[in-house]
Motif scaffolding. Sequence first.
Motif, PDB file in Angstrom:
ATOM      1  N   ALA A 168      56.041 -31.937  22.695  1.00 38.02           N
ATOM      2  CA  ALA A 168      55.757 -30.735  21.918  1.00 38.02           C
ATOM      3  C   ALA A 168      56.205 -30.919  20.466  1.00 38.02           C
ATOM      4  O   ALA A 168      55.517 -30.471  19.529  1.00 38.02           O
ATOM      5  N   ILE A 169      57.363 -31.551  20.259  1.00 38.35           N
ATOM      6  CA  ILE A 169      57.814 -31.824  18.891  1.00 38.35           C
ATOM      7  C   ILE A 169      56.822 -32.742  18.181  1.00 38.35           C
ATOM      8  O   ILE A 169      56.470 -32.530  17.014  1.00 38.35           O
ATOM      9  N   LYS A 178      53.610 -33.115  18.805  1.00 32.80           N
ATOM     10  CA  LYS A 178      52.377 -32.371  18.508  1.00 32.80           C
ATOM     11  C   LYS A 178      52.578 -31.454  17.304  1.00 32.80           C
ATOM     12  O   LYS A 178      51.694 -31.309  16.448  1.00 32.80           O
ATOM     13  N   GLY A 179      53.770 -30.824  17.258  1.00 33.46           N
ATOM     14  CA  GLY A 179      54.052 -29.974  16.117  1.00 33.46           C
ATOM     15  C   GLY A 179      54.122 -30.759  14.828  1.00 33.46           C
ATOM     16  O   GLY A 179      53.672 -30.284  13.766  1.00 33.46           O
ATOM     17  N   GLU A 229      52.476 -33.458  14.180  1.00 25.92           N
ATOM     18  CA  GLU A 229      51.093 -33.783  13.798  1.00 25.92           C
ATOM     19  C   GLU A 229      50.451 -32.622  13.038  1.00 25.92           C
ATOM     20  O   GLU A 229      49.739 -32.820  12.041  1.00 25.92           O
ATOM     21  N   LYS A 230      50.726 -31.405  13.500  1.00 24.01           N
ATOM     22  CA  LYS A 230      50.146 -30.237  12.824  1.00 24.01           C
ATOM     23  C   LYS A 230      50.699 -30.068  11.421  1.00 24.01           C
ATOM     24  O   LYS A 230      50.051 -29.459  10.559  1.00 24.01           O
ATOM     25  N   LEU A 231      51.885 -30.614  11.188  1.00 20.78           N
ATOM     26  CA  LEU A 231      52.468 -30.556   9.850  1.00 20.78           C
ATOM     27  C   LEU A 231      51.972 -31.679   8.951  1.00 20.78           C
ATOM     28  O   LEU A 231      52.338 -31.748   7.778  1.00 20.78           O
ATOM     29  N   GLY A 282      63.805 -21.974  11.994  1.00 23.39           N
ATOM     30  CA  GLY A 282      63.236 -22.442  13.260  1.00 23.39           C
ATOM     31  C   GLY A 282      63.987 -21.915  14.464  1.00 23.39           C
ATOM     32  O   GLY A 282      63.374 -21.506  15.463  1.00 23.39           O
TER      33      GLY A 282
END
Length: 273
Positions: A185-186, A188-189, A191-193, A239
């Motif tokens: 999940a980290i 993937k997050g 990547e979105k950044l 966060g």
Amino acid sequence: MAFPFTPSRPLWLLGCGNMAGAMLSRWLESGLDPAAVTIVDPMRTDAPEGVRLCAVPPADEPAPAALLIGIKPQIFIETAGTIDALTGPETVVISIMAGIDGATLGDRFARAGGIVRLMPNLPAALGQGASILHICRDGANAHDVADALARPLGLALWVDREALIDAGTAVSGSGPAFVYRFIDAIAKGAEKLGFAPDQAAALALATVGGAAALAAASDVSPATLADRVASPGGTTRAGLNILDADQSIDSLVARTLQAASDRAVELAEMARN
């Protein structure tokens, strides 16, 4: 580490899949004589150098000093009588099966001297595992034998209530999978950044690995470490406010562990019936 096994007092592994294989790998690295080990597994086509591999239990041989049961619970119920015939009063049976409780093991193993439930996890292959142990039947130096096998794997935590084995199945047994989900999940997050997938994966692994190592070496709790990282009004606090809102992360993890623990109890009930 001195192991209490020699070729004349062997260790047998009934079933050697991912978990039992990880344990065996660590034992061999820690000095266990491969000639003392017999794997009984019709699904395997190879074994570590020096380890004997059999599709069926060897006939006309003395009972092993320890018999590790690493097969699926459903298979165990079908073959328990045959397995019991492999043991003797000098044998310690060590079960790593989820959901097969001490009462069921005791009923199925009339001949064995000692019975121990041991719930390991996959980091045992690196000597960084977490094993929970409980004696179901004392005898044949059950504690000493199981403890000698568990300690090279990492943390060896003995409990006096068997219910904690099912709880441990959820926490340490299944726990690595939950941590891997968090790492993913980290990534993937990240990547979105804007990070590339390989960069995101490397950052996630290094971040979680380093944080875990620091927590293990620290003399304060992980909760305190989190607060130390988070400056008032800073990025980390922003966060943490998401994770802490309505105790969302605590609630999610608690539900996750409860579901895994409930399933272990269900498996035990299925085995009894």
